[in-house]
Design a protein around this motif. Structure first.
Motif, mmCIF file in Angstrom:
data_model
loop_
_atom_site.group_PDB
_atom_site.id
_atom_site.type_symbol
_atom_site.label_atom_id
_atom_site.label_comp_id
_atom_site.label_asym_id
_atom_site.label_seq_id
_atom_site.Cartn_x
_atom_site.Cartn_y
_atom_site.Cartn_z
ATOM 1 N N ASN A 32 0.831 -1.203 0.000
ATOM 2 C CA ASN A 32 0.000 0.000 0.000
ATOM 3 C C ASN A 32 0.868 1.256 0.000
ATOM 4 O OD1 ASN A 32 -2.430 -1.440 0.067
ATOM 5 N ND2 ASN A 32 -2.343 -1.614 2.288
ATOM 6 N N SER A 33 1.901 1.190 0.795
ATOM 7 C CA SER A 33 2.840 2.309 0.857
ATOM 8 C C SER A 33 4.156 1.830 1.439
ATOM 9 C CB SER A 33 2.280 3.450 1.711
ATOM 10 O OG SER A 33 2.079 3.022 3.039
ATOM 11 N N THR A 34 5.190 2.561 1.121
ATOM 12 C CA THR A 34 6.492 2.363 1.764
ATOM 13 C C THR A 34 6.971 3.723 2.238
ATOM 14 O OG1 THR A 34 7.571 2.505 -0.401
ATOM 15 C CG2 THR A 34 7.127 0.302 0.468
ATOM 16 N N ALA A 35 7.784 3.706 3.258
ATOM 17 C CA ALA A 35 8.159 4.976 3.862
ATOM 18 C C ALA A 35 9.503 4.873 4.564
ATOM 19 C CB ALA A 35 7.091 5.417 4.863
ATOM 20 N N ILE A 51 5.853 7.027 0.144
ATOM 21 C CA ILE A 51 5.422 6.911 -1.239
ATOM 22 C C ILE A 51 4.344 5.842 -1.299
ATOM 23 C CG2 ILE A 51 7.322 5.326 -1.818
ATOM 24 C CD1 ILE A 51 7.291 6.649 -4.647
ATOM 25 N N SER A 52 3.210 6.185 -1.856
ATOM 26 C CA SER A 52 2.092 5.260 -1.917
ATOM 27 C C SER A 52 2.164 4.425 -3.191
ATOM 28 C CB SER A 52 0.770 6.021 -1.864
ATOM 29 O OG SER A 52 0.671 6.899 -2.971
ATOM 30 N N ARG A 53 1.274 3.451 -3.275
ATOM 31 C CA ARG A 53 1.289 2.547 -4.420
ATOM 32 C C ARG A 53 1.140 3.303 -5.738
ATOM 33 N NH1 ARG A 53 -3.039 -2.073 -4.229
ATOM 34 N NH2 ARG A 53 -1.706 -2.766 -2.537
ATOM 35 N N ASN A 54 0.354 4.375 -5.717
ATOM 36 C CA ASN A 54 0.138 5.114 -6.966
ATOM 37 C C ASN A 54 1.247 6.135 -7.238
ATOM 38 O OD1 ASN A 54 -0.375 7.198 -5.199
ATOM 39 N ND2 ASN A 54 -2.544 7.373 -5.670
ATOM 40 N N GLY A 55 2.261 6.128 -6.381
ATOM 41 C CA GLY A 55 3.407 6.995 -6.610
ATOM 42 C C GLY A 55 3.341 8.340 -5.930
ATOM 43 N N ARG A 56 2.254 8.593 -5.247
ATOM 44 C CA ARG A 56 2.130 9.873 -4.558
ATOM 45 C C ARG A 56 3.088 9.902 -3.377
ATOM 46 N NH1 ARG A 56 -3.816 11.897 -3.485
ATOM 47 N NH2 ARG A 56 -3.648 11.818 -5.755
ATOM 48 N N ALA A 77 12.979 -2.069 -4.426
ATOM 49 C CA ALA A 77 13.801 -1.203 -3.591
ATOM 50 C C ALA A 77 13.162 0.162 -3.445
ATOM 51 C CB ALA A 77 15.196 -1.062 -4.182
ATOM 52 N N VAL A 78 13.407 0.754 -2.314
ATOM 53 C CA VAL A 78 12.960 2.109 -2.017
ATOM 54 C C VAL A 78 14.185 2.907 -1.597
ATOM 55 C CG1 VAL A 78 11.428 3.557 -0.636
ATOM 56 C CG2 VAL A 78 10.737 1.231 -1.242
ATOM 57 N N TYR A 94 14.668 4.181 9.439
ATOM 58 C CA TYR A 94 14.019 2.891 9.269
ATOM 59 C C TYR A 94 13.172 2.878 8.003
ATOM 60 C CZ TYR A 94 15.103 2.223 14.229
ATOM 61 O OH TYR A 94 15.743 2.096 15.435
ATOM 62 N N CYS A 95 13.252 1.783 7.313
ATOM 63 C CA CYS A 95 12.371 1.542 6.182
ATOM 64 C C CYS A 95 11.098 0.885 6.706
ATOM 65 C CB CYS A 95 13.082 0.634 5.182
ATOM 66 S SG CYS A 95 12.156 0.319 3.664
ATOM 67 N N TYR A 96 9.978 1.236 6.113
ATOM 68 C CA TYR A 96 8.667 0.748 6.555
ATOM 69 C C TYR A 96 7.834 0.375 5.338
ATOM 70 C CZ TYR A 96 3.792 1.142 8.093
ATOM 71 O OH TYR A 96 2.475 0.914 8.318
ATOM 72 N N ALA A 97 7.088 -0.716 5.489
ATOM 73 C CA ALA A 97 6.191 -1.133 4.415
ATOM 74 C C ALA A 97 4.833 -1.483 4.990
ATOM 75 C CB ALA A 97 6.770 -2.328 3.671
ATOM 76 N N ASN A 98 3.813 -0.994 4.342
ATOM 77 C CA ASN A 98 2.439 -1.272 4.754
ATOM 78 C C ASN A 98 1.771 -2.145 3.697
ATOM 79 O OD1 ASN A 98 -0.600 -0.479 4.477
ATOM 80 N ND2 ASN A 98 -0.039 -0.096 6.597
ATOM 81 N N MET A 99 1.332 -3.315 4.127
ATOM 82 C CA MET A 99 0.626 -4.201 3.214
ATOM 83 C C MET A 99 -0.799 -4.401 3.726
ATOM 84 S SD MET A 99 3.733 -6.805 2.236
ATOM 85 C CE MET A 99 2.991 -7.315 0.695
ATOM 86 N N VAL A 100 -1.570 -5.182 3.043
ATOM 87 C CA VAL A 100 -2.998 -5.302 3.353
ATOM 88 C C VAL A 100 -3.220 -5.767 4.788
ATOM 89 C CG1 VAL A 100 -5.125 -6.491 2.774
ATOM 90 C CG2 VAL A 100 -3.598 -5.710 0.956
ATOM 91 N N LEU A 101 -2.495 -6.764 5.224
ATOM 92 C CA LEU A 101 -2.756 -7.350 6.543
ATOM 93 C C LEU A 101 -1.634 -7.110 7.548
ATOM 94 C CD1 LEU A 101 -4.273 -10.791 5.481
ATOM 95 C CD2 LEU A 101 -5.488 -8.740 6.224
#
Length: 115
Positions: A32-35, A51-56, A77-78, A94-101
């Protein structure tokens, strides 16, 4: 289980630049997003850039205009390009990733900016 591995931290003089990288073991585009977050000694962890999935993209006020978040879907990679670094940017990033669950964190990479 998704793993995020950061690299690129180090010691830099004020005014210098660093590029942080985050390698993921899952498809970045499925997230969904990475940060990038950071945590300075004695302070709470704070969002630096997302940065969100749509690139925003979205930036903390302290990072806007100096930092740029980007991703390479092919490499899973981010990145965080940090320019005009200041002593107050010193922190563990820290790198962070948000997925559905689930959400995932990397182990962090130290950035130290000397004045």
């Amino acid at each position: 289980q998704v793993q995020l591995v950061e690299s690129g931290g180090g010691l830099v003089q004020a005014g210098g630049s660093l590029r942080l990288s985050c390698a993921a073991t899952a498809n970045i585009f499925s997230m969904n997003s990475t940060a990038w977050y950071r945590q300075a000694p004695g302070k709470q962890r704070e969002l630096v850039a997302l940065i969100s999935r749509n690139g925003r993209t979205n930036y903390a006020d302290s990072a806007r205009g100096r930092f740029t978040i980007s991703r390479d879907n092919a490499k899973n990679a981010v990145y965080l390009q940090m320019n005009s670094l200041k002593s107050e940017d010193t922190a563990v990033y820290y790198c962070y990733a948000n997925m559905v669950l689930n959400e995932y964190w990397g182990q962090g990479t130290q950035v130290t900016v000397s004045s």
